[in-house]
Design a protein around this motif. Structure first.
Motif, PDB file in Angstrom:
ATOM      1  N   VAL A  14       0.855  -1.214  -0.076  1.00  0.00           N
ATOM      2  CA  VAL A  14       0.043  -0.163   0.030  1.00  0.00           C
ATOM      3  C   VAL A  14       0.815   1.239   0.070  1.00  0.00           C
ATOM      4  N   ASN A  15       1.916   1.243   0.804  1.00  0.00           N
ATOM      5  CA  ASN A  15       2.947   2.385   0.800  1.00  0.00           C
ATOM      6  C   ASN A  15       3.511   2.703  -0.574  1.00  0.00           C
ATOM      7  N   ASN A  16       3.614   1.708  -1.471  1.00  0.00           N
ATOM      8  CA  ASN A  16       4.215   1.657  -2.644  1.00  0.00           C
ATOM      9  C   ASN A  16       3.520   2.273  -3.889  1.00  0.00           C
ATOM     10  N   ILE A  17       2.203   2.244  -3.592  1.00  0.00           N
ATOM     11  CA  ILE A  17       1.113   2.738  -4.566  1.00  0.00           C
ATOM     12  C   ILE A  17       1.419   4.127  -4.944  1.00  0.00           C
ATOM     13  N   THR A  18       1.496   4.250  -6.274  1.00  0.00           N
ATOM     14  CA  THR A  18       1.720   5.910  -6.939  1.00  0.00           C
ATOM     15  C   THR A  18       0.469   6.090  -7.669  1.00  0.00           C
ATOM     16  N   VAL A  19       0.437   7.456  -8.042  1.00  0.00           N
ATOM     17  CA  VAL A  19      -0.701   8.171  -8.786  1.00  0.00           C
ATOM     18  C   VAL A  19      -0.874   7.461  -9.991  1.00  0.00           C
ATOM     19  N   ASN A  20       0.226   7.087 -10.711  1.00  0.00           N
ATOM     20  CA  ASN A  20       0.396   6.442 -12.038  1.00  0.00           C
ATOM     21  C   ASN A  20      -0.082   5.151 -11.921  1.00  0.00           C
ATOM     22  N   GLU A  21       0.009   4.442 -10.903  1.00  0.00           N
ATOM     23  CA  GLU A  21      -0.663   2.825 -10.688  1.00  0.00           C
ATOM     24  C   GLU A  21      -2.156   3.222 -10.645  1.00  0.00           C
ATOM     25  N   LEU A  22      -2.626   3.998  -9.852  1.00  0.00           N
ATOM     26  CA  LEU A  22      -4.093   4.253  -9.881  1.00  0.00           C
ATOM     27  C   LEU A  22      -4.352   4.707 -11.160  1.00  0.00           C
ATOM     28  N   LEU A  23      -3.902   5.796 -11.885  1.00  0.00           N
ATOM     29  CA  LEU A  23      -4.411   5.972 -13.129  1.00  0.00           C
ATOM     30  C   LEU A  23      -4.572   4.873 -14.210  1.00  0.00           C
ATOM     31  N   HIS A  24      -3.720   4.008 -14.183  1.00  0.00           N
ATOM     32  CA  HIS A  24      -3.585   2.908 -14.989  1.00  0.00           C
ATOM     33  C   HIS A  24      -4.439   1.454 -14.552  1.00  0.00           C
ATOM     34  N   HIS A  25      -4.967   1.592 -13.524  1.00  0.00           N
ATOM     35  CA  HIS A  25      -5.583   0.527 -12.712  1.00  0.00           C
ATOM     36  C   HIS A  25      -4.511  -0.658 -12.520  1.00  0.00           C
ATOM     37  N   THR A  26      -3.446  -0.304 -12.196  1.00  0.00           N
ATOM     38  CA  THR A  26      -2.360  -1.355 -11.701  1.00  0.00           C
ATOM     39  C   THR A  26      -1.818  -1.211 -10.380  1.00  0.00           C
ATOM     40  N   CYS A  27      -2.837  -0.789  -9.579  1.00  0.00           N
ATOM     41  CA  CYS A  27      -2.105  -0.692  -7.942  1.00  0.00           C
ATOM     42  C   CYS A  27      -2.173  -1.972  -7.323  1.00  0.00           C
ATOM     43  N   GLY A  28      -2.651  -3.134  -8.088  1.00  0.00           N
ATOM     44  CA  GLY A  28      -2.346  -4.302  -7.311  1.00  0.00           C
ATOM     45  C   GLY A  28      -3.470  -5.029  -6.607  1.00  0.00           C
ATOM     46  N   GLY A  29      -4.839  -4.442  -6.851  1.00  0.00           N
ATOM     47  CA  GLY A  29      -5.824  -4.963  -6.105  1.00  0.00           C
ATOM     48  C   GLY A  29      -6.979  -4.177  -6.204  1.00  0.00           C
ATOM     49  N   TRP A  30      -7.964  -4.344  -5.221  1.00  0.00           N
ATOM     50  CA  TRP A  30      -9.271  -3.471  -5.275  1.00  0.00           C
ATOM     51  C   TRP A  30     -10.101  -3.338  -6.804  1.00  0.00           C
ATOM     52  N   SER A  31      -9.864  -4.547  -7.238  1.00  0.00           N
ATOM     53  CA  SER A  31     -10.494  -4.817  -8.722  1.00  0.00           C
ATOM     54  C   SER A  31     -11.259  -5.950  -8.648  1.00  0.00           C
ATOM     55  N   GLY A  32     -12.216  -6.103  -9.697  1.00  0.00           N
ATOM     56  CA  GLY A  32     -12.866  -7.219 -10.010  1.00  0.00           C
ATOM     57  C   GLY A  32     -13.665  -7.519  -8.801  1.00  0.00           C
ATOM     58  N   ARG A  33     -13.644  -8.747  -8.133  1.00  0.00           N
ATOM     59  CA  ARG A  33     -14.508  -9.020  -6.900  1.00  0.00           C
ATOM     60  C   ARG A  33     -14.238  -8.231  -5.702  1.00  0.00           C
ATOM     61  N   ASP A  34     -12.818  -7.616  -5.679  1.00  0.00           N
ATOM     62  CA  ASP A  34     -12.442  -6.806  -4.607  1.00  0.00           C
ATOM     63  C   ASP A  34     -13.003  -5.184  -4.742  1.00  0.00           C
ATOM     64  N   ASP A  35     -13.384  -4.958  -6.047  1.00  0.00           N
ATOM     65  CA  ASP A  35     -13.925  -3.736  -6.112  1.00  0.00           C
ATOM     66  C   ASP A  35     -15.320  -3.463  -5.394  1.00  0.00           C
ATOM     67  N   ARG A  36     -15.055  -2.773  -4.131  1.00  0.00           N
ATOM     68  CA  ARG A  36     -16.202  -2.625  -3.470  1.00  0.00           C
ATOM     69  C   ARG A  36     -17.139  -1.274  -3.613  1.00  0.00           C
ATOM     70  N   ILE A  37     -17.216  -0.724  -5.026  1.00  0.00           N
ATOM     71  CA  ILE A  37     -17.875   0.440  -5.098  1.00  0.00           C
ATOM     72  C   ILE A  37     -19.299  -0.245  -5.105  1.00  0.00           C
ATOM     73  N   ASP A  38     -19.687  -1.437  -5.604  1.00  0.00           N
ATOM     74  CA  ASP A  38     -20.753  -1.934  -5.376  1.00  0.00           C
ATOM     75  C   ASP A  38     -21.147  -2.795  -4.504  1.00  0.00           C
ATOM     76  N   ASP A  39     -20.199  -2.969  -3.453  1.00  0.00           N
ATOM     77  CA  ASP A  39     -20.576  -3.686  -2.228  1.00  0.00           C
ATOM     78  C   ASP A  39     -21.764  -2.922  -1.423  1.00  0.00           C
ATOM     79  N   PRO A  40     -22.364  -3.776  -0.701  1.00  0.00           N
ATOM     80  CA  PRO A  40     -23.501  -3.232   0.287  1.00  0.00           C
ATOM     81  C   PRO A  40     -22.988  -2.330   1.052  1.00  0.00           C
ATOM     82  N   LYS A  41     -21.577  -2.481   1.699  1.00  0.00           N
ATOM     83  CA  LYS A  41     -21.107  -1.562   2.357  1.00  0.00           C
ATOM     84  C   LYS A  41     -20.708  -0.082   1.847  1.00  0.00           C
ATOM     85  N   PHE A  42     -20.961  -0.045   0.648  1.00  0.00           N
ATOM     86  CA  PHE A  42     -20.784   1.251  -0.271  1.00  0.00           C
ATOM     87  C   PHE A  42     -22.113   1.897  -0.112  1.00  0.00           C
TER      88      PHE A  42
END
Length: 390
Positions: free
Chosen positions: A142-170
């Motif tokens: 997490v400490n190594n994530i850069t702006v560039n990786e967020l822009l390119h969807h390469t941050c290493g996770g929080w995608s697919g099933r882990d993408d909680r934008i559609d999660d009931p919690k959200f």
């Protein structure tokens, strides 16, 4: 006489298209009148209405430009069926994940201004957002994530099933955006080393919105409006409200061929305002096209990004050569586009290498048909190949 004959031909054509429709008969009458206007282009309209008929679409808005000059725009069908409000040039549609293109442009604006680097860290003691969110210490990943990786969807996770934008919690109205980001950092670990793999992440773009706020000192929405939209004359684009709480001129969203109101079934369970930077914007087709053309430097005034910053934005990652910052590239890398399907709407924005750009906005969700998005994308390509528009 020639014009009269053309109008009759158009009316006959579209009456044939809608005769067997399962829609409200008023839909067909509206479509016939809309495509019979003197400025209509039959070669374009026939393709659009055929698509709408095949996939039971209540309303659609189209805007097309050539070398930055608007050459065609039209609204088709209903913005709202019950009130018989028709789609117009000012109708506002939820553009879903095309909002991420807007967020990427805003990030690039800050980079151009020298206020931000794409290689800047995001989280941790030396990161832009510091330790504001979640429980510390963060993992090294997490400490190594850069702006560039967020822009390119390469941050290493929080995608697919882990993408909680559609999660009931959200969807929990008691959870603020900040609490949601903290919850995600604490509960959803990264699966890969940042930068090593591509995984589409709504959450990553939600975080980019918070970076914009931190660097600019403004709210995400205010920065986009003040620095991106207002300078090029766009005033109606805005963040959507809850489903069922439409803004002025906003279309109603529907699902499937029976024209069921999408928001009636969801009962306001998804918070678009909270998803601002990843899927929150509403826009007219003409305004979204104007934004596109100014970013692409087709306009001779008020261009948003310079050529150096554009090169940064349109550079893909090693993990996915077909995705740049907020844009997808087609197979031959000549044309960039974004097709979004999200909560009761489908949207497309295209910038082609032949000088044409276009936006198509639809107020219904994707039907369970495999070739739907492909046929949506082909509407304008077919019109151009047939010289239906110049």
């Amino acid at each position: 006489m020639k014009k009269f004959g053309i109008i009759i031909l158009i009316q006959v054509l579209f009456c044939l298209l809608i005769t067997c429709s399962g829609k409200d008969s008023g839909w067909g009458e509206v479509i016939t009148r809309q495509v019979s206007q003197p400025d209509s282009k039959l070669g374009v309209d026939s393709l659009v209405v055929d698509f709408m008929e095949n996939y039971h679409i209540p309303g659609l808005s189209l805007a097309v430009s050539k070398d930055g000059k608007l050459v065609y725009t039209k609204g088709y069908g209903y913005a709202d069926i019950s009130s018989k409000e028709e789609v117009s040039k000012t109708s506002l549609f939820r553009i879903g994940q095309i909002s991420q293109t807007i967020t990427a442009i805003a990030i690039m604006k800050l980079i151009q201004q020298g206020k931000l680097s794409s290689e800047s860290g995001v989280f941790g003691d030396s990161g832009i957002l510091g330790t504001k969110y979640g429980t510390h210490p963060y993992t090294s990943a997490v400490n190594n994530i850069t702006v560039n990786e967020l822009l390119h969807h390469t941050c290493g996770g929080w995608s697919g099933r882990d993408d909680r934008i559609d999660d009931p919690k959200f969807r929990d109205t008691s959870i603020t955006r900040e609490q949601f980001i903290s919850w995600t950092l604490d509960n959803i670990p990264l699966r890969n080393i940042p930068g090593s793999s591509y995984g589409f992440s709504n959450f990553g773009y939600l975080v980019l919105g918070r970076i914009i706020e931190k660097i600019s000192g403004q709210s995400y929405t205010d920065f986009v409006k003040d620095s991106i939209l207002k300078p090029i004359g766009i005033s109606d684009m805005q963040i959507a409200g809850w489903l069922g709480n439409k803004k002025k001129n906003e279309v109603t969203n529907y699902k499937d061929k029976y024209f069921i109101r999408y928001d009636a079934e969801l009962d306001d369970e998804f918070c678009f305002p909270r998803a601002d930077a990843c899927s929150g914007w509403i826009a007219s087709a003409t305004d979204l096209l104007k934004l596109n053309d100014n970013v692409n430097r087709f306009s001779t005034h008020n261009n948003i990004l310079d050529s150096i910053t554009m090169r940064i934005m349109l550079t893909s990652s090693k993990a996915n050569e077909h995705f740049t910052c907020g844009w997808f590239l087609n197979d031959d890398f000549k044309n960039r586009y974004y097709i979004s399907e999200h909560f009761g709407q489908t949207s497309e924005i295209v910038c082609a290498d032949n000088g044409f750009s276009w936006v198509i906005l639809v107020n219904t969700n994707r039907p369970a048909v495999e070739n739907y998005l492909g046929e949506l994308d082909q509407i304008m390509w077919k019109a151009l190949s047939n010289s239906a528009i110049k």
